[in-house]
Enzyme design. Structure first.
Site, PDB file in Angstrom:
ATOM      1  CG  ASP A  31      -1.493   1.353   1.460  1.00 45.06           C
ATOM      2  OD1 ASP A  31      -2.197   1.607   0.426  1.00 45.06           O
ATOM      3  OD2 ASP A  31      -1.542   1.752   2.487  1.00 45.06           O
ATOM      4  CG  ASP A  33      -2.037   6.798  -0.523  1.00 40.73           C
ATOM      5  OD1 ASP A  33      -1.455   7.709  -0.696  1.00 40.73           O
ATOM      6  OD2 ASP A  33      -2.643   6.082  -1.293  1.00 40.73           O
ATOM      7  CG  ASP A 275      -2.792   2.404   6.208  1.00 39.55           C
ATOM      8  OD1 ASP A 275      -2.669   2.139   5.085  1.00 39.55           O
ATOM      9  OD2 ASP A 275      -3.299   3.255   6.812  1.00 39.55           O
TER      10      ASP A 275
HETATM   11 MG   LIG Z   1      -3.210   3.080   3.094  1.00 38.27          MG
END
Ligand SMILES: [Mg+2]
Length: 324
Positions: A31, A33, A275
């Site tokens: 991921d 971001d 996340d």
């Molecule tokens: Mg993220």
């Protein structure tokens, strides 16, 4: 013609290695971001809430500067302003609509891409809108954006402030940006050897070609072009080929992950690292191990529980997710 009939065990072993097909690759699905890159959390105050000792207001100021820098670079070098309504999941989608026209003297200021119907018009009757096919004029821009990204956006763009921004953010974020670079590099350097050892392959240089290859791919919930700009500004672009960056903004992470699964036929091993709950659920749906990253410094629980800051994540932890 010489010899004939006799072959030493060593040469036979070497020939066997040379003839053996390479082991299936390992694909690390990152991921972007708030995992590899942080600035939304700086801008929206999430970072300050997780780190009460960080300078009040400083994180938000840096986040705001990142937001401007990313959009400026995406607009000035990647045609983002013109392509914003012609979003694609990946550059391969844009390439599929490209007729291969020579762009050496193409007038990017003189065509009509801004007036062409976008990919984001009214939803089709079907629940599945299918892959978006941009018009050729948009595909040309994606091709040119890809070329510029591959050459290195920062080498071309004069961005004297980006070094200061990078270092100020890395300092505030306790080395998060440095950790992202180090971990991506360490995975390429060490995971093949660890995997090779697990497969019984001797870890000397002569068999490097016969160790599993490790490939970094990135998935972002943002648009594709600003994400390419982010990777360049955060000095991570050398780890990700342009075609290995996918945007889940329209179709979601599960579809992106499924696209990646289909792109690597055979028995490639995948690990997703992020996340968010969406990538965690998508990884679970495909049976991939998932390593959860969290913004906080607390390492209560580990990656599979409450999450681990990127600054604490190690190659060994990723190897562990692969079962070695
Ligand atoms: Mg993220």
């Amino acid at each position: 013609m010489g010899g004939g009939g006799t072959e030493s065990p060593d040469s036979k072993k070497a020939r066997t290695h040379a003839q053996a097909s390479p082991p299936p690759p390992v694909v690390l699905v990152w991921d972007i971001d708030e995992t590899l890159v942080i600035f939304n959390s700086l801008q929206n105050g999430e970072w300050e809430r997780a780190h009460s000792d960080s300078g009040a207001g400083e994180a938000q100021a840096l986040g705001s500067q990142w937001s401007s820098a990313v959009l400026d670079l995406a607009d000035s070098h990647l045609f983002y302003k013109q392509l914003e309504t012609h979003g694609v999941m990946s550059l391969e989608d844009a390439a599929a609509a490209d007729d291969g026209r020579d762009l050496a003297s193409y007038d990017f200021d003189g065509d009509v891409v801004g007036r062409i119907q976008s990919c984001e018009g009214p939803a089709p009757a079907s629940n599945d809108p299918g892959p978006c096919t941009p018009p050729p004029e948009a595909a040309y821009r994606y091709r040119e954006a890809h070329r510029r990204y591959s050459l290195g956006l920062l080498a071309d763009a004069a961005l004297p402030s980006s070094d200061r921004l990078w270092h100020a953010t890395d300092t505030l974020a306790a080395g998060w940006l440095t950790a992202a670079q180090g971990l991506l590099a360490a995975c390429l350097a060490h995971l093949p050897v660890l995997l090779g050892a697990a497969l019984g392959t001797p870890p000397h240089a002569g068999v490097r070609d016969h160790l599993p290859q490790v490939r970094h791919v990135a998935v972002t919930s943002s648009d594709l072009l600003p994400s390419l700009a982010k990777l360049a500004l955060f000095r991570l672009d050398r780890f990700f080929a342009g075609r290995d960056v996918l945007s889940s903004r329209v179709h979601g992470k599960l579809e992106c992950f499924a696209r990646l699964r289909d792109r690597f036929p055979g028995s490639a091993a995948f690990v997703a690292i992020g996340d968010g709950r969406e990538e965690e659920a998508a990884a679970a749906a495909l049976g991939w191990p998932f390593i959860k990253v969290s913004l906080g410094r607390c390492t209560l629980g580990r990656a599979e529980k409450g999450g681990v800051p990127l600054t604490s994540l190690t190659v060994m932890e990723i190897a562990g997710a692969l079962g070695i």
